[in-house]
Design an enzyme around this catalytic site. Structure first.
Site, PDB file in Angstrom:
ATOM      1  N   ILE A   1      15.971 -48.691  -4.003  1.00  0.00           N
ATOM      2  CA  ILE A   1      17.018 -47.680  -3.883  1.00  0.00           C
ATOM      3  C   ILE A   1      17.277 -47.134  -5.284  1.00  0.00           C
ATOM      4  O   ILE A   1      16.925 -47.764  -6.281  1.00  0.00           O
ATOM      5  CB  ILE A   1      18.317 -48.240  -3.244  1.00  0.00           C
ATOM      6  N   ASP A   2      17.868 -45.965  -5.358  1.00  0.00           N
ATOM      7  CA  ASP A   2      18.101 -45.324  -6.647  1.00  0.00           C
ATOM      8  C   ASP A   2      19.039 -46.151  -7.519  1.00  0.00           C
ATOM      9  O   ASP A   2      19.843 -46.942  -7.021  1.00  0.00           O
ATOM     10  CB  ASP A   2      18.708 -43.935  -6.448  1.00  0.00           C
ATOM     11  N   LYS A   3      18.954 -45.908  -8.809  1.00  0.00           N
ATOM     12  CA  LYS A   3      19.794 -46.612  -9.778  1.00  0.00           C
ATOM     13  C   LYS A   3      21.277 -46.560  -9.393  1.00  0.00           C
ATOM     14  O   LYS A   3      21.977 -47.576  -9.423  1.00  0.00           O
ATOM     15  CB  LYS A   3      19.602 -45.984 -11.166  1.00  0.00           C
TER      16      LYS A   3
ATOM     17  N   THR B   1      22.631 -45.862  -6.476  1.00  0.00           N
ATOM     18  CA  THR B   1      22.930 -46.259  -5.106  1.00  0.00           C
ATOM     19  C   THR B   1      23.147 -47.764  -5.084  1.00  0.00           C
ATOM     20  O   THR B   1      22.432 -48.508  -5.755  1.00  0.00           O
ATOM     21  CB  THR B   1      21.775 -45.888  -4.167  1.00  0.00           C
TER      22      THR B   1
ATOM     23  N   ARG C   1      19.646 -38.022   0.142  1.00  0.00           N
ATOM     24  CA  ARG C   1      20.219 -37.004  -0.746  1.00  0.00           C
ATOM     25  C   ARG C   1      19.622 -35.632  -0.462  1.00  0.00           C
ATOM     26  O   ARG C   1      20.344 -34.615  -0.409  1.00  0.00           O
ATOM     27  CB  ARG C   1      19.997 -37.411  -2.200  1.00  0.00           C
TER      28      ARG C   1
END
Length: 314
Positions: free
Chosen positions: A137-139, A141, A236
């Site tokens: 997952i993104d930084k 998130t 997103r």
């Protein structure tokens, strides 16, 4: 200095009908599709003993032998970084990642990542691809991630991801008042101009996101989303495509501008929320060793909870 890795795999039946390059990007997720295309064109990918073009439609069940030329990298080192462990046994680990923690080392983030923390906690993960991490997952998130602790578990979990049977649910706060839930079925590819962004584009990789409304506010909506696919920035991009970008998303949502007429306290809370309002709240998978279905939940972190409280206070 580069080295050659010989990788073998059987293309899952679930990928039947896909182009060869897309199928291999699912089978070998450590490599970009463009790199795989170069290897295919250069004869480095043998499919049932044959060299085929990237556009070849596969049937499923083919055996692939890939000669992957990879750049040698320094080994990732373990670091004593706190981990929120939700579940752990001999073959599987589930962690609750806080916002702001990078998952994998990369340019600009060589240390201080979740992978560094995992290698300190379980040094044997150094022998697994990406330290056992099978998804990311993104930084900015927060939420649940699963980690394989054995090669057998890694193979089983990757196969479940490829077959789209892993249950992943997210909570997101989006801009605007959504009237109802629905499904976004729109392919995603890199943005044609800004290569750090992604966009809905014809010819991109298939991407499906299901969403439903959880709570409505005058100018925002809390939604629960279920991923059928796992493309980079998928939620997103899909929410921005619907013109309901995530609150706090600087890439797809623009500058934070609180709606006119909100209270000073709510305006400050919205401006001060320094990340995309996205949380991986639920994760479900068939245990790779026992065969039992397991599911875990994660409450929203403090910053997300505080923002929701400010919205409810008006």
């Amino acid at each position: 200095m580069n080295s050659i890795r010989i990788l073998t795999a059987e293309i899952p039946m679930a990928l039947a009908g896909q182009r060869l390059d897309r199928a291999l990007s699912a089978v070998f997720p450590d490599f970009t599709r463009s790199r795989l295309q170069d290897w295919i064109k250069g004869g480095a990918a043998m499919v049932d003993g044959m060299v085929l073009p990237p556009k070849h439609r596969i049937l499923g069940g083919e055996r692939v032998v890939l000669r992957a030329e990879v750049e040698s990298k320094a080994a990732v080192q373990g670091e004593a970084i706190p981990l929120a462990i939700v579940y752990e046994d001999a073959s599987l680990l589930v962690v609750d990642k806080p916002p702001g923690l990078v998952v994998h080392p990369a340019a600009g983030h060589r240390d201080g990542t979740l992978q560094n923390a995992l290698l300190h906690h379980a040094p044997q993960l150094a022998g697994l691809p990406r330290g056992g991490l099978v998804h990311r997952i993104d930084k900015d998130t927060s939420g649940l991630l699963m980690v394989a602790k054995t090669l057998e578990a890694h193979k089983g979990l990757v196969e479940q991801l490829q077959a789209r049977t892993v249950h992943r649910e997210y909570l997101a706060l989006v801009q605007g008042a959504m009237t109802a839930g629905g499904t976004v079925d729109a392919p995603i590819a890199r943005h044609p101009v800004d290569r750090k962004r992604f966009a809905v584009r014809e010819g991109g990789r298939p991407a499906v996101t299901h969403f439903r409304v959880v709570e409505r506010f005058p100018h925002h909506t809390l939604v629960r989303l279920k991923l059928e696919t796992g493309r980079t920035h998928q939620i997103r991009v899909h929410m921005a495509h619907l013109r309901h970008p995530l609150v706090g998303d600087p890439v797809y949502g623009g500058r934070p501008r609180p709606p006119a007429g909100v209270s000073p306290a709510l305006g400050a809370a919205l401006r001060g929320f320094g990340r995309q309002a996205l949380h991986a709240a639920a994760l479900g998978v068939v245990h790779p060793e026992t065969g039992d279905y397991c599911q875990w939940q994660s409450p929203v972190p403090e910053d997300f909870a505080a923002l929701l409280a400010a919205l409810r206070a008006g």
